[in-house]
Design an enzyme around this catalytic site. Structure first.
Site, mmCIF file in Angstrom:
data_model
loop_
_atom_site.group_PDB
_atom_site.id
_atom_site.type_symbol
_atom_site.label_atom_id
_atom_site.label_comp_id
_atom_site.label_asym_id
_atom_site.label_seq_id
_atom_site.Cartn_x
_atom_site.Cartn_y
_atom_site.Cartn_z
ATOM 1 N N TRP A 147 -8.751 -3.692 -6.307
ATOM 2 C CA TRP A 147 -7.561 -3.471 -7.650
ATOM 3 C C TRP A 147 -6.707 -2.218 -6.578
ATOM 4 O O TRP A 147 -6.977 -1.302 -6.341
ATOM 5 C CB TRP A 147 -8.496 -2.611 -9.002
ATOM 6 N N GLU A 148 -5.055 -2.575 -6.911
ATOM 7 C CA GLU A 148 -4.520 -1.954 -6.087
ATOM 8 C C GLU A 148 -3.243 -1.613 -7.538
ATOM 9 O O GLU A 148 -2.382 -0.351 -6.854
ATOM 10 C CB GLU A 148 -3.804 -2.800 -5.023
ATOM 11 N N GLU A 149 -3.342 -1.357 -7.478
ATOM 12 C CA GLU A 149 -2.324 -1.615 -8.709
ATOM 13 C C GLU A 149 -1.886 0.469 -9.496
ATOM 14 O O GLU A 149 -0.627 0.478 -9.162
ATOM 15 C CB GLU A 149 -2.546 -1.696 -10.361
#
Length: 509
Positions: A147-149
């Site tokens: 999860w990089e957002e």
């Protein structure tokens, strides 16, 4: 084992000591076998450095229409959305619960956009179904959440991720119209970080509850943010403020069961910059691995690629594998995960290129560095720890001496290693590396590698180094009986006679 042998030799020098003396010496011996610089024990027994493959290669065939050789990889998993029950499972934003984010291209809000606006329970209910779908059984494996957002640390959401800050401030202002911008910003920061923390913690706790045999962690955590490699004087170091921010994420490390930092390279990095970049990122991950418990650190598995991020069809050279793989091994990490996309496997030609790269460059280097690491561990640590650079910022690597070893691919597609180490090779290990014990064991670094009689190490698919360093010798009897002086023998016989009389007297009572 090596430690037992060490104790046996130690005590043989004190054969004539009293029982009390031996107890004292035993007590004194124990502390010298301990170390404060622990490493995580192997996830798989006798696999001190683990290789994992996380690329969609299942439909790729090499020459002779055979699957690619994956025998060196302990865990294999494809990132394709319909792949389940794998050794490596990676969860992207659309595969685990209801991850809130704002699409960076379209600007579309997904699942509320920010963690404050999502129902945590709804997310966990959906995540439970996703985990059981992608992991139908709880075999040993890796569970990587990608999860990089947005980042859970408010200050790290710089452009273009500042949209999450702005959206959070807007939410507070809508609910509290009387607050000034400064007050609204502070409140937004607190609410965002709390909601983000709860979201990440509860997700990984659910994963551990449902699939405890998997190694749960977040991709890119920890990060070093040492991307300023184009600036003059770049030394790769992590900024102090980022180290402090990693310390503040102790709540995340406390729940993780593995760390998955990233060491991807691009073509803009010079060889020196690439080396320093990777070195400091892995070092910071190892430091963070000890935050929950320095005596029981988390395993660190560095995510890497065999191509460049800005040229996805250009394979890393052997030198560039040294900058990535070699650095990671020499610093004492637990393993490497090779990630890839369909770009290098999209056609028969690209599959053949990948197959050739694996045969000629990738797999031989993996064999080289893995056998060298195992050999060093066996010689210095009696296989109860790993070899770590004495000078972390040096360019000392765990490699087989090319003058003494040759890695060859035989006709049947099987690799063999020809040659054997010399005493000078082992002395190089001892000079440049030290032994860091596994957290579950106490170990003693070998004082003198000249005492090494043989080396016997293997990796996957039976690729081994099995060699005697000294010619086998006949077992000698204890020196006390054969090499003692006449006066020593007389004293010994006198003591034995007295002991015999005492035992006889006790037996007759």
């Amino acid at each position: 084992m090596g430690v037992l042998k060490f104790k046996h030799i130690f005590f043989r020098s004190f054969v004539k000591s009293s029982g009390v003396s031996q107890i004292v010496f035993t007590f004194l011996l124990i502390p010298c076998c301990l170390t404060l610089n622990f490493r995580a024990p192997p996830v798989i027994p006798n696999v001190p450095f683990l290789w994992a493959w996380n690329a969609p290669s299942e439909f790729c065939l090499g020459k002779f229409d055979e699957p690619l050789d994956m025998s060196l990889f302990s865990f294999i998993g494809s990132p394709r959305i319909n792949a389940t029950g794998q050794g490596v499972t990676i969860f992207y934003v659309d595969r685990l619960g209801y991850y809130p984010y704002i699409d960076s291209i379209t600007g579309v809000t997904v699942n509320g956009g920010i963690p404050q606006k999502i129902s945590l329970q709804d997310h966990l209910d959906k995540a439970k179904k996703d985990i059981t779908f992608y992991m139908p059984v709880d075999n040993l494996g890796m569970a990587v959440i990608d999860w990089e957002e947005w980042r859970p640390t408010w200050a790290r959401n710089w452009k273009p991720k500042d949209v999450y800050k702005n959206r959070s401030i807007e939410l507070v202002q809508q609910q509290n119209v009387q607050l000034s911008l400064t007050e609204a910003t502070e409140k937004a920061k607190q609410e965002f970080e709390k909601a983000g923390k709860d979201f990440l913690v509860e997700t990984i706790k659910l994963g551990k509850l449902l699939r405890p045999n998997h190694l749960w962690g977040y991709y890119l955590f920890p990060d070093c943010y040492n991307h300023h490699y184009k600036k003059p004087g770049y030394n790769g170091s992590c900024f102090n403020v980022e180290i402090k921010r990693n310390d503040d994420l102790s709540w995340l490390w406390n729940e993780s069961t593995a760390l998955y930092p990233s060491i991807y390279l691009n073509t803009q990095q010079s060889p020196v910059a690439a080396t320093l970049y990777v070195r400091n990122r892995v070092r910071e991950a190892i430091r963070v691995s000890k935050i929950p418990d320095a005596k029981s650190p988390l395993p660190v598995f560095a995510y890497t690629r065999i191509v460049f991020t800005d040229q996805v069809l250009k394979f890393l050279s052997q030198d560039e594998l040294v900058y990535t793989f070699g650095e990671t091994v020499a610093l004492g990490a637990s393993g490497i995960v090779i990630w890839g996309t369909l770009s290098i496997m999209r056609s028969m030609k690209s599959c053949l290129l990948l197959d050739n790269y694996m045969e000629t460059i990738l797999n031989p280097y993996i064999i080289n560095v893995t056998l060298a690491a195992k050999m060093c561990s066996q010689v210095l640590c009696q296989e109860q720890g790993v070899c770590i650079r004495k000078n972390w910022n040096s360019s000392d690597y765990l490699h087989l001496n090319p003058d003494n070893f040759a890695i060859q691919l035989e006709k049947g597609g099987k690799f063999t290693v020809r040659g054997k180490p010399t005493l000078e090779d082992l002395e190089q290990f001892s000079e440049k590396f030290y032994c860091s014990c596994y957290s579950t064991l106490s170990c003693k670094e070998k004082a003198d590698v000249k005492d090494t009689d043989a080396v016997d190490v293997c990796i996957a698919d039976g690729v081994c180094i099995d060699a005697f360093l000294k010619p086998p010798m006949e077992t000698e009897e204890p020196q006390i009986f054969y090499n003692a002086s006449p006066s020593t023998l007389s004293a010994t016989m006198f003591i034995v006679s007295i002991l015999f009389l005492i035992i006889s007297s006790v037996a007759s009572l």
